[in-house]
Design a protein around this motif. Structure first.
Motif, mmCIF file in Angstrom:
data_model
loop_
_atom_site.group_PDB
_atom_site.id
_atom_site.type_symbol
_atom_site.label_atom_id
_atom_site.label_comp_id
_atom_site.label_asym_id
_atom_site.label_seq_id
_atom_site.Cartn_x
_atom_site.Cartn_y
_atom_site.Cartn_z
ATOM 1 N N LYS A 18 59.106 33.213 58.358
ATOM 2 C CA LYS A 18 59.573 33.846 57.124
ATOM 3 C C LYS A 18 60.664 33.028 56.451
ATOM 4 O O LYS A 18 60.714 32.942 55.220
ATOM 5 N N LEU B 39 58.943 30.176 54.607
ATOM 6 C CA LEU B 39 58.318 30.685 53.389
ATOM 7 C C LEU B 39 59.368 30.982 52.320
ATOM 8 O O LEU B 39 59.157 30.696 51.134
ATOM 9 N N GLU B 40 60.496 31.531 52.717
ATOM 10 C CA GLU B 40 61.575 31.820 51.763
ATOM 11 C C GLU B 40 62.092 30.527 51.126
ATOM 12 O O GLU B 40 62.320 30.465 49.922
ATOM 13 N N ARG C 123 59.685 29.458 48.511
ATOM 14 C CA ARG C 123 59.769 30.294 47.294
ATOM 15 C C ARG C 123 60.929 29.882 46.406
ATOM 16 O O ARG C 123 60.881 30.066 45.196
ATOM 17 N N TRP C 124 61.981 29.329 46.996
ATOM 18 C CA TRP C 124 63.160 28.937 46.229
ATOM 19 C C TRP C 124 63.057 27.541 45.629
ATOM 20 O O TRP C 124 63.973 27.088 44.933
ATOM 21 N N SER D 79 60.988 25.363 39.815
ATOM 22 C CA SER D 79 59.748 25.282 39.045
ATOM 23 C C SER D 79 60.090 25.408 37.564
ATOM 24 O O SER D 79 61.078 26.035 37.197
ATOM 25 N N GLN E 247 57.446 29.888 39.235
ATOM 26 C CA GLN E 247 57.061 29.879 40.649
ATOM 27 C C GLN E 247 55.571 30.191 40.845
ATOM 28 O O GLN E 247 55.210 31.202 41.437
ATOM 29 N N TRP F 109 53.314 29.280 42.795
ATOM 30 C CA TRP F 109 52.703 28.967 44.077
ATOM 31 C C TRP F 109 52.491 30.223 44.904
ATOM 32 O O TRP F 109 53.183 31.220 44.764
ATOM 33 N N ARG F 110 51.523 30.125 45.762
ATOM 34 C CA ARG F 110 51.217 31.209 46.698
ATOM 35 C C ARG F 110 51.039 30.561 48.067
ATOM 36 O O ARG F 110 50.544 29.437 48.168
#
Length: 96
Positions: free
Chosen positions: A31, A34-35, A38-39, A42, A47, A49-50
């Motif tokens: 996690k 992944l965090e 996400r930061w 962009s 953001q 992206w997935r």
């Protein structure tokens, strides 16, 4: 722009890992990774992206066929696939 010594040290200490322990990382570590993703910056902060966490060997084995680095993908305990969400992308080339 001023870069802190800590940031420069982190950049210089970065390494590419190509051999992995067989042990699955703890969920809290996954996690955190992944965090961090996400930061990432962009354009327009959209953001687009997935992320998909892939733990099943059968799926990693199939993914391995799409890269010259398939052995690395197969041997890792998990893979994180990153996708571009075209509907939330403001500029395809920049967002890739």
């Amino acid at each position: 722009m001023v870069m802190s010594k800590d940031m420069l040290s982190l950049i210089k200490a970065r390494r590419s890992i190509r051999r992995y322990k067989a042990k699955m990382p703890e969920e809290k570590i996954i996690k955190k990774v992944l965090e961090a993703g996400r930061w990432a910056p962009s354009g327009l902060n959209n953001q687009p992206w997935r992320f998909m966490v892939i733990k099943k060997s059968s799926i990693k084995d199939r993914l391995a066929n799409f890269t010259n680095y398939g052995k690395i993908v197969k041997e890792a305990p998990l893979a994180i696939a990153v996708f571009l969400d075209k509907e939330n992308s403001y500029h395809y080339e920049k967002d890739i």
